[in-house]
Design an enzyme around this catalytic site. Structure first.
Site, PDB file in Angstrom:
ATOM      1  N   LYS A 266      24.062 -39.540  62.017  1.00 37.18           N
ATOM      2  CA  LYS A 266      24.396 -40.785  62.723  1.00 37.18           C
ATOM      3  C   LYS A 266      25.083 -41.830  61.840  1.00 37.18           C
ATOM      4  CE  LYS A 266      20.785 -40.755  66.276  1.00 37.18           C
ATOM      5  NZ  LYS A 266      19.628 -41.491  66.807  1.00 37.18           N
TER       6      LYS A 266
ATOM      7  N   ASN B 171      25.566 -42.666  67.751  1.00 36.58           N
ATOM      8  CA  ASN B 171      24.994 -41.450  68.356  1.00 36.58           C
ATOM      9  C   ASN B 171      25.879 -40.923  69.482  1.00 36.58           C
ATOM     10  OD1 ASN B 171      24.487 -43.221  70.413  1.00 36.58           O
ATOM     11  ND2 ASN B 171      22.364 -42.593  70.711  1.00 36.58           N
TER      12      ASN B 171
ATOM     13  N   GLY C 109       8.562 -49.037  60.776  1.00 37.61           N
ATOM     14  CA  GLY C 109       9.626 -48.054  60.555  1.00 37.61           C
ATOM     15  C   GLY C 109      10.950 -48.735  60.284  1.00 37.61           C
ATOM     16  N   ALA C 110      11.770 -48.073  59.462  1.00 36.22           N
ATOM     17  CA  ALA C 110      13.073 -48.654  59.105  1.00 36.22           C
ATOM     18  C   ALA C 110      14.119 -47.551  58.967  1.00 36.22           C
ATOM     19  CB  ALA C 110      12.938 -49.448  57.810  1.00 36.22           C
TER      20      ALA C 110
ATOM     21  N   GLY D  62       8.741 -43.601  74.595  1.00 31.68           N
ATOM     22  CA  GLY D  62       9.989 -43.082  74.032  1.00 31.68           C
ATOM     23  C   GLY D  62      10.874 -42.450  75.100  1.00 31.68           C
TER      24      GLY D  62
HETATM   25  N1  LIG Z   1      13.161 -42.291  72.307  1.00 28.89           N
HETATM   26  C1  LIG Z   1      14.401 -42.206  71.858  1.00 28.89           C
HETATM   27  O1  LIG Z   1      15.380 -42.390  72.580  1.00 28.89           O
HETATM   28  C2  LIG Z   1      14.621 -41.881  70.409  1.00 28.89           C
HETATM   29  C3  LIG Z   1      15.890 -42.020  69.835  1.00 28.89           C
HETATM   30  C4  LIG Z   1      16.060 -41.702  68.501  1.00 28.89           C
HETATM   31  C5  LIG Z   1      14.970 -41.255  67.744  1.00 28.89           C
HETATM   32  N2  LIG Z   1      13.744 -41.130  68.343  1.00 28.89           N
HETATM   33  C6  LIG Z   1      12.565 -40.688  67.566  1.00 28.89           C
HETATM   34  O2  LIG Z   1      12.281 -41.696  66.612  1.00 28.89           O
HETATM   35  C7  LIG Z   1      11.619 -41.100  65.488  1.00 28.89           C
HETATM   36  C8  LIG Z   1      12.267 -41.626  64.217  1.00 28.89           C
HETATM   37  O3  LIG Z   1      13.595 -41.165  64.184  1.00 28.89           O
HETATM   38  P1  LIG Z   1      14.621 -41.661  63.070  1.00 28.89           P
HETATM   39  O4  LIG Z   1      15.920 -41.075  63.423  1.00 28.89           O
HETATM   40  O5  LIG Z   1      14.520 -43.132  62.881  1.00 28.89           O
HETATM   41  O6  LIG Z   1      14.015 -40.910  61.762  1.00 28.89           O
HETATM   42  P2  LIG Z   1      14.213 -41.316  60.239  1.00 28.89           P
HETATM   43  O7  LIG Z   1      15.507 -41.982  60.012  1.00 28.89           O
HETATM   44  O8  LIG Z   1      13.855 -40.106  59.471  1.00 28.89           O
HETATM   45  O9  LIG Z   1      13.061 -42.447  59.977  1.00 28.89           O
HETATM   46  C9  LIG Z   1      11.700 -42.108  60.025  1.00 28.89           C
HETATM   47  C10 LIG Z   1      10.835 -43.359  59.860  1.00 28.89           C
HETATM   48  O10 LIG Z   1       9.464 -42.964  60.001  1.00 28.89           O
HETATM   49  C11 LIG Z   1       8.760 -43.286  58.791  1.00 28.89           C
HETATM   50  N3  LIG Z   1       7.789 -42.236  58.540  1.00 28.89           N
HETATM   51  C12 LIG Z   1       7.959 -40.904  58.709  1.00 28.89           C
HETATM   52  N4  LIG Z   1       6.829 -40.237  58.391  1.00 28.89           N
HETATM   53  C13 LIG Z   1       5.926 -41.182  58.000  1.00 28.89           C
HETATM   54  C14 LIG Z   1       4.581 -41.119  57.548  1.00 28.89           C
HETATM   55  N5  LIG Z   1       3.922 -39.978  57.458  1.00 28.89           N
HETATM   56  N6  LIG Z   1       3.968 -42.286  57.245  1.00 28.89           N
HETATM   57  C15 LIG Z   1       4.613 -43.468  57.354  1.00 28.89           C
HETATM   58  N7  LIG Z   1       5.902 -43.591  57.787  1.00 28.89           N
HETATM   59  C16 LIG Z   1       6.551 -42.453  58.089  1.00 28.89           C
HETATM   60  C17 LIG Z   1       9.820 -43.371  57.714  1.00 28.89           C
HETATM   61  O11 LIG Z   1       9.351 -44.157  56.659  1.00 28.89           O
HETATM   62  P3  LIG Z   1       9.934 -43.970  55.175  1.00 28.89           P
HETATM   63  O12 LIG Z   1      11.142 -44.830  55.059  1.00 28.89           O
HETATM   64  O13 LIG Z   1       8.814 -44.413  54.294  1.00 28.89           O
HETATM   65  O14 LIG Z   1      10.233 -42.495  55.010  1.00 28.89           O
HETATM   66  C18 LIG Z   1      10.962 -44.031  58.501  1.00 28.89           C
HETATM   67  O15 LIG Z   1      10.754 -45.408  58.642  1.00 28.89           O
HETATM   68  C19 LIG Z   1      11.737 -39.580  65.664  1.00 28.89           C
HETATM   69  O16 LIG Z   1      10.507 -39.079  66.139  1.00 28.89           O
HETATM   70  C20 LIG Z   1      12.808 -39.424  66.723  1.00 28.89           C
HETATM   71  O17 LIG Z   1      12.630 -38.266  67.512  1.00 28.89           O
HETATM   72  C21 LIG Z   1      13.552 -41.440  69.651  1.00 28.89           C
END
Ligand SMILES: NC(=O)c1ccc[n+]([C@@H]2O[C@H](COP(=O)([O-])OP(=O)(O)OC[C@H]3O[C@@H](n4cnc5c(N)ncnc54)[C@H](OP(=O)(O)O)[C@@H]3O)[C@@H](O)[C@H]2O)c1
Length: 265
Positions: A67, A88, A129-130, A235
């Site tokens: 992305k 996206n 989350g970030a 979500g």
């Molecule tokens: N509903 C929707 O339309 C939609 C759209 C897009 C994504 N999503 C979902 O959103 C989620 C995040 O996606 P993303 O693209 O943002 O992923 P990403 O860029 O990998 O970011 C993951 C985030 O989660 C945190 N994290 C992961 N594992 C953790 C743990 N065990 N403890 C604490 N923090 C943790 C990470 O923190 P760190 O920085 O410390 O690693 C980071 O802030 C996914 O499940 C995805 O499927 C949903």
């Protein structure tokens, strides 16, 4: 399918069935000569993939991890892509001369919050989350005039996003003591009904509403919000609303609200 069919693809490592159903059923409902094909691609050379899109397809949905990197191969960015720093959705214009990027997670968030929770003007919002999706949600909260705080396991990443969005970073270890109007889980914790939560569930009592990005099943945050009879956004809702915006970008047409809401059941 014929030579005039406008084909949109999606690129994901594990493509789901949701986009396939949503877009193709929408095309059928509106009688459009479009086709949506999800592809399972682990593409290392994103530049050549974007050229394939330019020369062959009408549009493309992009999942993580592409992305952010995809931006550098595009010719134009709309407001959402420019201000979240991630895309996206790609639309090909003028026979591939122009590739324009969008971030429909941003639009999906705006619609979900406005419709399900209402005004958040000057109200305190804690986003956990970030990562990629947090960039879109955070920008949406700022544009809705919410008073945004970000907390993240990796402090530097959280602080960097807070600086970009001109909001405050809140210490990770204190996150369960925060109190505000809206709590957002923008991490990947709680996927597939694991029961995990990024925050002590008792702290939901400190909020008026919650939102969770996890679209695969109901998370423990959403279950607790139901018990507390709080307004919540799952979500799935965000996923459906972002797909609605994507459909509009690909076709220039709006889907009936009844069709869109049908995907939320
Ligand atoms: N509903 C929707 O339309 C939609 C759209 C897009 C994504 N999503 C979902 O959103 C989620 C995040 O996606 P993303 O693209 O943002 O992923 P990403 O860029 O990998 O970011 C993951 C985030 O989660 C945190 N994290 C992961 N594992 C953790 C743990 N065990 N403890 C604490 N923090 C943790 C990470 O923190 P760190 O920085 O410390 O690693 C980071 O802030 C996914 O499940 C995805 O499927 C949903």
């Amino acid at each position: 399918m014929d030579e005039n069919t406008k084909i949109c693809i999606s690129i994901a490592s594990h493509p789901g069935k949701f986009g396939l159903r949503f877009h193709n059923e929408g095309y059928k409902l509106l009688g459009l000569n479009h086709l949506y094909i999800p592809l399972g691609i682990l593409q290392k050379d994103l530049g050549s993939l974007v050229n394939i899109i330019r020369n062959n397809f009408h549009g493309c949905s992009i999942s993580m991890p592409h992305k952010i990197e995809a931006i550098k191969y595009l010719d134009q960015l709309d407001y959402s892509a420019k201000n979240t720093g991630s895309v996206n959705t790609i639309l090909s214009l003028e026979n591939g001369r122009i590739l324009r990027g969008y971030n429909t997670d941003y639009y999906g968030t705006i619609k979900a919050i406005s419709g399900r929770i209402g005004a958040i003007d000057k109200r305190k919002v804690l986003m956990i989350g970030a990562g990629g999706v947090a960039r879109a949600i955070g920008r949406a909260i700022v544009d809705l005039n919410g008073d945004l705080y970000i907390t993240n396991r990796t402090k530097e990443v959280g602080v960097a996003l807070a600086e970009e969005l001109k909001c405050q970073y809140f210490p990770w270890n204190n996150r369960s003591s925060f109190s505000g109007y809206l709590l957002i889980n923008a991490t990947s914790i709680g996927m597939n009904e694991s029961g995990d939560s990024p925050i002590n569930l008792n702290s939901l009592n400190n909020y008026g509403a919650v939102m969770d990005v996890i679209a695969s099943g109901e998370t423990s945050i959403i279950k607790r919000a139901r018990e507390l009879r709080m307004p919540f956004i799952q979500g799935k809702t965000m996923a459906v609303y972002q797909a609605e915006k994507q459909f509009e970008i690909y076709t220039g047409q709006k889907l009936p609200e009844k069709f869109v809401e049908g995907f939320l059941k």
